[in-house]
Design a protein around this motif. Structure first.
Motif, PDB file in Angstrom:
ATOM      1  N   UNK A 209       0.824  -1.196   0.000  1.00 19.54           N
ATOM      2  CA  UNK A 209       0.000   0.000   0.000  1.00 19.54           C
ATOM      3  C   UNK A 209       0.866   1.259   0.000  1.00 19.54           C
ATOM      4  N   UNK A 210       0.228   2.386  -0.327  1.00 13.83           N
ATOM      5  CA  UNK A 210       0.905   3.681  -0.329  1.00 13.83           C
ATOM      6  C   UNK A 210      -0.033   4.698   0.292  1.00 13.83           C
ATOM      7  N   UNK A 211       0.514   5.712   0.981  1.00 12.76           N
ATOM      8  CA  UNK A 211      -0.330   6.701   1.641  1.00 12.76           C
ATOM      9  C   UNK A 211       0.321   8.071   1.641  1.00 12.76           C
ATOM     10  N   UNK A 212      -0.536   9.106   1.535  1.00 14.25           N
ATOM     11  CA  UNK A 212      -0.065  10.480   1.691  1.00 14.25           C
ATOM     12  C   UNK A 212      -0.518  11.039   3.039  1.00 14.25           C
ATOM     13  N   UNK A 213      -0.988  10.164   3.921  1.00 14.43           N
ATOM     14  CA  UNK A 213      -1.399  10.582   5.246  1.00 14.43           C
ATOM     15  C   UNK A 213      -2.862  10.959   5.353  1.00 14.43           C
ATOM     16  N   UNK A 214      -3.621  10.749   4.275  1.00 25.89           N
ATOM     17  CA  UNK A 214      -5.056  11.009   4.294  1.00 25.89           C
ATOM     18  C   UNK A 214      -5.810   9.736   3.963  1.00 25.89           C
ATOM     19  N   UNK A 215      -7.113   9.717   4.283  1.00 26.45           N
ATOM     20  CA  UNK A 215      -7.935   8.547   3.960  1.00 26.45           C
ATOM     21  C   UNK A 215      -8.010   8.340   2.456  1.00 26.45           C
ATOM     22  N   UNK A 220      -4.247   0.837  -2.226  1.00 22.96           N
ATOM     23  CA  UNK A 220      -3.468  -0.311  -2.663  1.00 22.96           C
ATOM     24  C   UNK A 220      -2.530   0.110  -3.783  1.00 22.96           C
ATOM     25  N   UNK A 221      -1.240  -0.183  -3.625  1.00 24.71           N
ATOM     26  CA  UNK A 221      -0.266   0.146  -4.664  1.00 24.71           C
ATOM     27  C   UNK A 221      -0.186  -0.969  -5.702  1.00 24.71           C
ATOM     28  N   UNK A 222      -0.079  -2.204  -5.220  1.00 22.50           N
ATOM     29  CA  UNK A 222      -0.117  -3.341  -6.148  1.00 22.50           C
ATOM     30  C   UNK A 222      -0.532  -4.606  -5.420  1.00 22.50           C
ATOM     31  N   UNK A 223      -1.449  -5.354  -6.028  1.00 20.38           N
ATOM     32  CA  UNK A 223      -1.846  -6.665  -5.530  1.00 20.38           C
ATOM     33  C   UNK A 223      -0.848  -7.660  -6.112  1.00 20.38           C
ATOM     34  N   UNK A 224       0.191  -7.942  -5.342  1.00 22.89           N
ATOM     35  CA  UNK A 224       1.296  -8.763  -5.848  1.00 22.89           C
ATOM     36  C   UNK A 224       0.882 -10.229  -5.998  1.00 22.89           C
ATOM     37  N   UNK A 225       0.115 -10.716  -5.043  1.00 22.22           N
ATOM     38  CA  UNK A 225      -0.352 -12.106  -5.118  1.00 22.22           C
ATOM     39  C   UNK A 225      -1.837 -12.066  -5.457  1.00 22.22           C
ATOM     40  N   UNK A 226      -2.149 -12.170  -6.728  1.00 24.34           N
ATOM     41  CA  UNK A 226      -3.496 -11.900  -7.221  1.00 24.34           C
ATOM     42  C   UNK A 226      -4.472 -13.054  -7.038  1.00 24.34           C
ATOM     43  N   UNK A 252       3.798 -17.583  -7.119  1.00 28.66           N
ATOM     44  CA  UNK A 252       4.392 -18.411  -8.170  1.00 28.66           C
ATOM     45  C   UNK A 252       5.887 -18.625  -7.952  1.00 28.66           C
ATOM     46  N   UNK A 253       6.562 -17.602  -7.476  1.00 33.98           N
ATOM     47  CA  UNK A 253       8.018 -17.654  -7.349  1.00 33.98           C
ATOM     48  C   UNK A 253       8.505 -17.760  -5.908  1.00 33.98           C
ATOM     49  N   UNK A 254       7.566 -17.920  -4.969  1.00 35.01           N
ATOM     50  CA  UNK A 254       7.970 -17.966  -3.567  1.00 35.01           C
ATOM     51  C   UNK A 254       8.312 -16.564  -3.060  1.00 35.01           C
ATOM     52  N   UNK A 255       8.872 -16.506  -1.867  1.00 32.58           N
ATOM     53  CA  UNK A 255       9.248 -15.228  -1.260  1.00 32.58           C
ATOM     54  C   UNK A 255      10.600 -14.800  -1.811  1.00 32.58           C
ATOM     55  N   UNK A 256      10.588 -13.720  -2.585  1.00 34.34           N
ATOM     56  CA  UNK A 256      11.794 -13.267  -3.273  1.00 34.34           C
ATOM     57  C   UNK A 256      11.996 -11.756  -3.101  1.00 34.34           C
ATOM     58  N   UNK A 257      13.030 -11.222  -3.731  1.00 33.10           N
ATOM     59  CA  UNK A 257      13.385  -9.812  -3.622  1.00 33.10           C
ATOM     60  C   UNK A 257      12.603  -8.978  -4.628  1.00 33.10           C
ATOM     61  N   UNK A 258      11.918  -7.927  -4.115  1.00 29.96           N
ATOM     62  CA  UNK A 258      11.124  -7.028  -4.932  1.00 29.96           C
ATOM     63  C   UNK A 258      11.564  -5.583  -4.711  1.00 29.96           C
ATOM     64  N   UNK A 259      11.066  -4.694  -5.582  1.00 27.43           N
ATOM     65  CA  UNK A 259      11.318  -3.269  -5.401  1.00 27.43           C
ATOM     66  C   UNK A 259      10.141  -2.477  -5.965  1.00 27.43           C
ATOM     67  N   UNK A 260      10.028  -1.209  -5.523  1.00 25.26           N
ATOM     68  CA  UNK A 260       8.987  -0.328  -6.054  1.00 25.26           C
ATOM     69  C   UNK A 260       9.505   1.100  -6.134  1.00 25.26           C
ATOM     70  N   UNK A 261       8.997   1.835  -7.135  1.00 33.18           N
ATOM     71  CA  UNK A 261       9.283   3.263  -7.246  1.00 33.18           C
ATOM     72  C   UNK A 261       8.049   4.089  -6.876  1.00 33.18           C
ATOM     73  N   UNK A 262       7.088   3.432  -6.239  1.00 33.68           N
ATOM     74  CA  UNK A 262       5.881   4.126  -5.813  1.00 33.68           C
ATOM     75  C   UNK A 262       4.762   4.088  -6.832  1.00 33.68           C
ATOM     76  N   UNK A 263       4.968   3.358  -7.939  1.00 33.81           N
ATOM     77  CA  UNK A 263       3.926   3.194  -8.950  1.00 33.81           C
ATOM     78  C   UNK A 263       3.633   1.713  -9.122  1.00 33.81           C
ATOM     79  N   UNK A 264       2.435   1.420  -9.640  1.00 32.32           N
ATOM     80  CA  UNK A 264       2.075   0.019  -9.879  1.00 32.32           C
ATOM     81  C   UNK A 264       3.009  -0.603 -10.905  1.00 32.32           C
TER      82      UNK A 264
END
Length: 286
Positions: A209-215, A220-226, A252-264
């Motif tokens: 998830x991502x937040x700017x401090x408001x409701x 949700x930023x990305x549903x990684x496990x769909x 599918x790939x188990x618990x692995x290394x991920x990254x995000x730039x704040x976009x889906x």
């Protein structure tokens, strides 16, 4: 190297070893019992921690590095028995020049407190779950001039809260899992002008998830496990090279290394370290 220089270096090493020997600062719980000091938090020239004593139980302590400057700040949870009187202070963080933390009292449960290192300056900020119930604030993080954390008001479950250091300014930010269910937001990390965190809306599972401090800005930023209500369980958020790295399981790939730039689109697996469905389970990211 001359014999004189070798002797000098040897003496220097020996002296350094002697200087580095540990010495007891204070016997907090006199006798054979353990004071068990832990949860150390450095604040300038002081260190806050919690410790056990025969008189007060597990309470808030502070030290300036001297025996006389090592003392209990306040018995936050006085009780008839030591076991009933443990306030168990934890989750220390520096905010607005004071130390904020959670602690338990028999009248208010585990709630949000603050201290300036003095008994007079140690106060409960808010009774998030009124009465003896536990608001249990945790995963405290400072962002955009406010203190954000997870807490439970007894009606909305464990959800996303913020505080400006006052009772009136301690409010629910977002009820991520609507109703009495718990969104359990956690592991929040400041990323630019947003917070990256993990949460569960009851539909997609524990996801990114991502937040700017408001409701409205908590989403949700990305549903990684769909697949279904699968949980990708993102955790271990770590800033590196302008992005947030973490571990997650896409099913599918188990618990692995991920990254995000704040976009889906910019949220992706870095590498399937243990190829296939097995998990490499990367941890201790730094």
């Amino acid at each position: 190297m001359t014999k004189q220089l070798y002797l000098l270096l040897s003496l220097m090493v020996l002296s350094t070893g002697l200087w580095a020997q540990a010495t007891q600062l204070k016997d907090i719980y006199p006798g054979e019992e353990d004071g068990s000091p832990n949860r150390f938090f450095v604040d300038g020239d002081r260190v806050f921690f919690r410790a056990d004593s025969a008189e007060a139980g597990v309470e808030l302590w502070v030290t300036d590095g001297t025996p006389e400057g090592t003392l209990m700040v306040l018995d936050l949870n006085p009780g008839d028995t030591v076991a009933a009187g443990n306030s168990n202070p934890d989750e220390f963080i520096d905010y607005q020049g004071d130390i904020y933390f959670k602690a338990r009292s028999n009248t208010s449960g585990t709630e949000l407190w603050t201290t300036d290192g003095t008994a007079e300056g140690t106060n409960q900020i808010a009774d998030i779950q009124p009465g003896s119930g536990n608001g249990n604030p945790f995963d405290l993080v400072v962002y955009d001039g406010m203190l954000y954390f997870t807490a439970n008001d007894g009606e909305n479950g464990s959800e996303f809260w913020s505080s400006d250091g006052t009772a009136d300014g301690t409010t629910l930010v977002a009820d991520i899992q609507m109703g009495g269910g718990s969104g359990n937001p956690g592991n929040a990390i400041v990323y630019g002008d947003r917070l990256i965190l993990r949460a569960n809306d009851g539909v997609t599972g524990n996801e990114l998830w991502i937040s700017d401090g408001t409701a409205e800005g908590t989403e949700l930023l990305r549903d990684i496990r769909t697949a279904g209500n699968g949980n990708s369980q993102p955790s271990q958020f770590t800033l590196y090279n302008g992005e947030v790295y973490f571990r997650a399981n896409d099913g599918e790939n188990g618990t692995e290394l991920w990254k995000t730039d704040g976009t889906t689109e910019g949220t992706m697996m870095v590498k399937d370290i243990n190829p296939g469905s097995g998990s490499s389970t990367p941890g201790n990211l730094f």
